[in-house]
Write a protein that holds these residues in place. Structure first.
Motif, PDB file in Angstrom:
ATOM      1  N   GLU A 296      55.705 -41.523  28.045  1.00 32.04           N
ATOM      2  CA  GLU A 296      54.937 -40.677  28.955  1.00 32.04           C
ATOM      3  C   GLU A 296      53.912 -41.482  29.749  1.00 32.04           C
ATOM      4  O   GLU A 296      53.235 -42.354  29.203  1.00 32.04           O
ATOM      5  CB  GLU A 296      54.211 -39.582  28.172  1.00 32.04           C
TER       6      GLU A 296
ATOM      7  N   THR B 260      60.327 -37.002  33.027  1.00 28.71           N
ATOM      8  CA  THR B 260      60.668 -36.978  31.602  1.00 28.71           C
ATOM      9  C   THR B 260      62.159 -36.839  31.363  1.00 28.71           C
ATOM     10  O   THR B 260      62.655 -37.203  30.290  1.00 28.71           O
ATOM     11  CB  THR B 260      59.940 -35.820  30.886  1.00 28.71           C
TER      12      THR B 260
ATOM     13  N   TYR C 267      64.044 -39.916  30.329  1.00 29.34           N
ATOM     14  CA  TYR C 267      63.799 -40.433  28.977  1.00 29.34           C
ATOM     15  C   TYR C 267      64.839 -39.931  27.979  1.00 29.34           C
ATOM     16  O   TYR C 267      65.163 -40.621  27.013  1.00 29.34           O
ATOM     17  CB  TYR C 267      62.401 -40.026  28.496  1.00 29.34           C
TER      18      TYR C 267
END
Length: 280
Positions: free
Chosen positions: A27, A95, A98
């Protein structure tokens, strides 16, 4: 092939909690800051992410269309929450990358030892990548819709400010017009005057143009149209605030104001309809 996909899918599900925790290592600071400023808890976010990892795993061996529908529902729910909490779109979308990174990281050993056929890797991507793309698409649509709604609300507020029909007594209102008038704003004044006249059940509307820098034949014609339109719905319209220099310019240009009821100022117009400014 199916057995390999099921094995990979089950491994993703099995390690979904560990994968969820590891996302936090990726993050960005700005995203963490946005989360901290909201009332979202880490437990909530981990629960949402864990469930998404589960769906990605299920996509490799369960009914794909059913899983895709669940993913879409998940994306809509999370996207709405992100917008509501003020988390920027770019940080929310970031995100998504990821998930793909961490899924393959889970199988580093198998990949290094070539335990998966190349076609298996391609198939996994074929199932998972469209789901990630679907989430990004849903997020984008939600943010676009939210921004459009915010823009429309801002425009509505601007409209109210640019055409402020202000009730000052029973069935009496004033519309102060300030600044230059272009065709778009002129049309807006026409529409809002009629709308507010109906809403407030007006008998008198005083249009004050003391804040208008210049009046030409086009504007004069427009003011006549507004006055005539309001008269058709039973509203007595008076134009006030024609400054001396404006009056002189109007005469020099040969602009005809005889079709519009005019008074020097608001006080005079109000006194004529029985409203004493001194007592107000």
């Amino acid at each position: 092939m199916k057995e390999e996909l099921k094995y990979i899918g089950n491994r993703i599900i099995e390690f979904r909690h560990e994968l969820t925790l590891e996302i936090e290592n990726y993050e960005q600071e700005s995203y963490v800051s946005s989360i901290n400023q909201s009332d979202l808890t880490r437990e909530q976010i981990r629960e949402w992410r864990s469930y998404f990892f589960q769906l990605l795993g299920e996509s490799l061996f369960e009914n794909y269309e059913e899983v895709k529908e669940k993913v879409t529902n998940w994306a809509n729910e999370i996207g709405e929450k992100a917008v509501d909490k003020g988390i920027p779109l770019n940080e929310t979308i970031a995100t998504m990358g990821y998930y793909r990174t961490l899924i393959w990281k889970t199988f580093d050993k198998e990949l290094q030892e070539n335990q998966f056929a190349a076609i298996t890797v391609l198939d996994v991507n074929k199932f998972i990548n469209p789901l990630l793309d679907q989430v990004i698409f849903q997020f984008s649509q939600i943010y676009i819709r939210h921004n459009n709604e915010a823009y429309e609300k801002a425009q509505d507020k601007l409209t109210q400010l640019s055409v402020p029909v202000v009730p000052i007594a029973d069935r009496v209102a004033v519309l102060p017009v300030i600044g230059e008038l272009d065709p778009e704003r002129a049309q807006l004044i026409m529409e809002k005057s009629l709308e507010k006249s109906s809403k407030y059940q007006l008998q008198y509307l005083l249009i004050d143009i003391s804040g208008v820098p210049e009046i030409d034949a086009t504007l004069a014609h427009f003011l006549f149209q507004v006055s005539h339109s309001l008269e058709l719905v039973g509203v007595d319209t008076t134009l006030t605030g024609i400054r001396p220099e404006i009056a002189r310019s109007v005469v020099e240009r040969g602009v005809d104001f005889t079709q519009v009821k005019t008074r020097a100022n608001l006080k005079q117009a109000l006194n004529e309809i029985g409203i004493s400014v001194e007592k107000a």
